[in-house]
Scaffold this motif. Sequence first.
Motif, PDB file in Angstrom:
ATOM      1  N   GLU A 100       0.819  -1.218   0.000  1.00  0.00           N
ATOM      2  CA  GLU A 100       0.000   0.000   0.000  1.00  0.00           C
ATOM      3  C   GLU A 100       0.851   1.266   0.000  1.00  0.00           C
ATOM      4  OE1 GLU A 100      -2.838  -0.106   3.145  1.00  0.00           O
ATOM      5  OE2 GLU A 100      -3.658  -2.031   2.516  1.00  0.00           O
ATOM      6  N   GLN A 101       2.079   1.193   0.505  1.00  0.00           N
ATOM      7  CA  GLN A 101       2.972   2.350   0.542  1.00  0.00           C
ATOM      8  C   GLN A 101       3.935   2.387  -0.639  1.00  0.00           C
ATOM      9  OE1 GLN A 101       2.695   0.271   3.260  1.00  0.00           O
ATOM     10  NE2 GLN A 101       1.612   1.552   4.734  1.00  0.00           N
ATOM     11  N   GLN A 102       3.709   1.567  -1.642  1.00  0.00           N
ATOM     12  CA  GLN A 102       4.634   1.461  -2.771  1.00  0.00           C
ATOM     13  C   GLN A 102       4.857   2.799  -3.462  1.00  0.00           C
ATOM     14  OE1 GLN A 102       3.961  -1.743  -5.496  1.00  0.00           O
ATOM     15  NE2 GLN A 102       5.104  -0.760  -7.125  1.00  0.00           N
ATOM     16  N   ASP A 103       3.805   3.571  -3.704  1.00  0.00           N
ATOM     17  CA  ASP A 103       3.967   4.859  -4.384  1.00  0.00           C
ATOM     18  C   ASP A 103       4.844   5.799  -3.572  1.00  0.00           C
ATOM     19  OD1 ASP A 103       2.403   4.041  -6.516  1.00  0.00           O
ATOM     20  OD2 ASP A 103       0.559   4.870  -5.664  1.00  0.00           O
ATOM     21  N   GLN A 104       4.625   5.849  -2.276  1.00  0.00           N
ATOM     22  CA  GLN A 104       5.407   6.707  -1.389  1.00  0.00           C
ATOM     23  C   GLN A 104       6.879   6.272  -1.378  1.00  0.00           C
ATOM     24  OE1 GLN A 104       4.032   6.560   2.639  1.00  0.00           O
ATOM     25  NE2 GLN A 104       5.597   7.959   3.395  1.00  0.00           N
ATOM     26  N   ILE A 105       7.128   4.982  -1.310  1.00  0.00           N
ATOM     27  CA  ILE A 105       8.492   4.457  -1.290  1.00  0.00           C
ATOM     28  C   ILE A 105       9.185   4.727  -2.617  1.00  0.00           C
ATOM     29  CG2 ILE A 105       9.868   2.332  -1.165  1.00  0.00           C
ATOM     30  CD1 ILE A 105       7.747   1.314   0.875  1.00  0.00           C
ATOM     31  N   MET A 106       8.489   4.547  -3.724  1.00  0.00           N
ATOM     32  CA  MET A 106       9.095   4.782  -5.037  1.00  0.00           C
ATOM     33  C   MET A 106       9.444   6.254  -5.243  1.00  0.00           C
ATOM     34  SD  MET A 106       9.595   1.854  -6.149  1.00  0.00           S
ATOM     35  CE  MET A 106      10.305   2.335  -7.705  1.00  0.00           C
ATOM     36  N   LYS A 107       8.639   7.175  -4.727  1.00  0.00           N
ATOM     37  CA  LYS A 107       8.978   8.603  -4.810  1.00  0.00           C
ATOM     38  C   LYS A 107      10.257   8.887  -4.037  1.00  0.00           C
ATOM     39  CE  LYS A 107       4.329  10.319  -5.585  1.00  0.00           C
ATOM     40  NZ  LYS A 107       3.202  11.053  -5.030  1.00  0.00           N
ATOM     41  N   LEU A 108      10.411   8.259  -2.878  1.00  0.00           N
ATOM     42  CA  LEU A 108      11.627   8.419  -2.087  1.00  0.00           C
ATOM     43  C   LEU A 108      12.825   7.849  -2.826  1.00  0.00           C
ATOM     44  CD1 LEU A 108      13.118   9.153   0.544  1.00  0.00           C
ATOM     45  CD2 LEU A 108      12.478   6.903   1.398  1.00  0.00           C
ATOM     46  N   ILE A 109      12.667   6.694  -3.450  1.00  0.00           N
ATOM     47  CA  ILE A 109      13.759   6.054  -4.182  1.00  0.00           C
ATOM     48  C   ILE A 109      14.235   6.941  -5.332  1.00  0.00           C
ATOM     49  CG2 ILE A 109      14.319   4.109  -5.714  1.00  0.00           C
ATOM     50  CD1 ILE A 109      12.545   2.377  -3.854  1.00  0.00           C
ATOM     51  N   GLU A 110      13.315   7.610  -6.013  1.00  0.00           N
ATOM     52  CA  GLU A 110      13.689   8.484  -7.128  1.00  0.00           C
ATOM     53  C   GLU A 110      14.613   9.610  -6.679  1.00  0.00           C
ATOM     54  OE1 GLU A 110      10.156   9.905  -9.025  1.00  0.00           O
ATOM     55  OE2 GLU A 110       9.478   7.902  -9.528  1.00  0.00           O
ATOM     56  N   THR A 111      14.392  10.145  -5.493  1.00  0.00           N
ATOM     57  CA  THR A 111      15.186  11.279  -5.007  1.00  0.00           C
ATOM     58  C   THR A 111      16.392  10.849  -4.189  1.00  0.00           C
ATOM     59  OG1 THR A 111      13.823  11.499  -3.011  1.00  0.00           O
ATOM     60  CG2 THR A 111      13.152  12.767  -4.947  1.00  0.00           C
ATOM     61  N   LEU A 112      16.446   9.588  -3.796  1.00  0.00           N
ATOM     62  CA  LEU A 112      17.518   9.083  -2.942  1.00  0.00           C
ATOM     63  C   LEU A 112      18.821   8.958  -3.729  1.00  0.00           C
ATOM     64  CD1 LEU A 112      17.938   7.878  -0.055  1.00  0.00           C
ATOM     65  CD2 LEU A 112      17.512   5.651  -1.071  1.00  0.00           C
ATOM     66  N   PRO A 113      19.912   9.537  -3.210  1.00  0.00           N
ATOM     67  CA  PRO A 113      21.200   9.370  -3.903  1.00  0.00           C
ATOM     68  C   PRO A 113      21.732   7.950  -3.703  1.00  0.00           C
ATOM     69  CG  PRO A 113      21.474  10.697  -1.919  1.00  0.00           C
ATOM     70  CD  PRO A 113      20.012  10.408  -2.057  1.00  0.00           C
ATOM     71  N   PHE A 114      22.554   7.497  -4.631  1.00  0.00           N
ATOM     72  CA  PHE A 114      23.137   6.156  -4.535  1.00  0.00           C
ATOM     73  C   PHE A 114      24.086   6.078  -3.348  1.00  0.00           C
ATOM     74  CE2 PHE A 114      22.061   6.319  -9.067  1.00  0.00           C
ATOM     75  CZ  PHE A 114      21.348   5.142  -9.171  1.00  0.00           C
ATOM     76  N   GLY A 115      24.005   4.959  -2.611  1.00  0.00           N
ATOM     77  CA  GLY A 115      24.924   4.694  -1.527  1.00  0.00           C
ATOM     78  C   GLY A 115      24.616   5.361  -0.206  1.00  0.00           C
ATOM     79  N   LYS A 116      23.589   6.176  -0.141  1.00  0.00           N
ATOM     80  CA  LYS A 116      23.241   6.855   1.122  1.00  0.00           C
ATOM     81  C   LYS A 116      22.136   6.077   1.843  1.00  0.00           C
ATOM     82  CE  LYS A 116      22.108  11.143   3.243  1.00  0.00           C
ATOM     83  NZ  LYS A 116      21.552  12.447   3.146  1.00  0.00           N
ATOM     84  N   ILE A 117      22.344   5.848   3.137  1.00  0.00           N
ATOM     85  CA  ILE A 117      21.368   5.130   3.930  1.00  0.00           C
ATOM     86  C   ILE A 117      20.392   6.144   4.506  1.00  0.00           C
ATOM     87  CG2 ILE A 117      21.009   3.702   5.980  1.00  0.00           C
ATOM     88  CD1 ILE A 117      23.887   2.668   5.541  1.00  0.00           C
ATOM     89  N   GLU A 118      19.098   5.896   4.303  1.00  0.00           N
ATOM     90  CA  GLU A 118      18.044   6.769   4.820  1.00  0.00           C
ATOM     91  C   GLU A 118      17.119   5.960   5.717  1.00  0.00           C
ATOM     92  OE1 GLU A 118      17.049  10.079   4.214  1.00  0.00           O
ATOM     93  OE2 GLU A 118      18.918  10.452   3.118  1.00  0.00           O
ATOM     94  N   LYS A 119      16.643   6.575   6.775  1.00  0.00           N
ATOM     95  CA  LYS A 119      15.660   5.928   7.639  1.00  0.00           C
ATOM     96  C   LYS A 119      14.306   6.036   6.958  1.00  0.00           C
ATOM     97  CE  LYS A 119      14.151   5.443  12.299  1.00  0.00           C
ATOM     98  NZ  LYS A 119      14.718   4.315  12.935  1.00  0.00           N
ATOM     99  N   LEU A 120      13.605   4.941   6.885  1.00  0.00           N
ATOM    100  CA  LEU A 120      12.296   4.875   6.247  1.00  0.00           C
ATOM    101  C   LEU A 120      11.238   4.783   7.331  1.00  0.00           C
ATOM    102  CD1 LEU A 120      10.794   4.631   3.539  1.00  0.00           C
ATOM    103  CD2 LEU A 120      11.087   2.175   3.696  1.00  0.00           C
ATOM    104  N   ASP A 121      10.493   5.876   7.522  1.00  0.00           N
ATOM    105  CA  ASP A 121       9.455   5.925   8.558  1.00  0.00           C
ATOM    106  C   ASP A 121       8.095   5.703   7.927  1.00  0.00           C
ATOM    107  OD1 ASP A 121      11.185   6.519  10.712  1.00  0.00           O
ATOM    108  OD2 ASP A 121      11.322   8.584  10.014  1.00  0.00           O
ATOM    109  N   ILE A 122       7.647   4.464   7.996  1.00  0.00           N
ATOM    110  CA  ILE A 122       6.323   4.126   7.453  1.00  0.00           C
ATOM    111  C   ILE A 122       5.534   3.405   8.511  1.00  0.00           C
ATOM    112  CG2 ILE A 122       5.123   2.705   5.764  1.00  0.00           C
ATOM    113  CD1 ILE A 122       7.151   3.415   3.757  1.00  0.00           C
TER     114      ILE A 122
END
Length: 67
Positions: free
Chosen positions: A45-67
């Motif tokens: 159900e959160q796929q759209d939200q996660i994919m938007k984050l992936i598009e802006t996420l730089p390669f190799g950087k670890i981000e906390k995913l708060d879902i």
Amino acid sequence: MYIVKVKGIAKIPDYVQLRDEKFTLLAYFRVDRPDKSLEKLGLGEQQDQIMKLIETLPFGKIEKLDI
């Protein structure tokens, strides 16, 4: 949960890793094919939200995913 975008090399495509608080690998999927992996984790159900984050996420950087 944490998210990391990994840059592919030559014929190997870009991938995304989802890891838990202890950095145990939960899912590993191609950027262009997230469907089944996210559904298995119960995040379909959160796929759209996660994919938007992936598009802006730089390669190799670890981000906390708060879902």
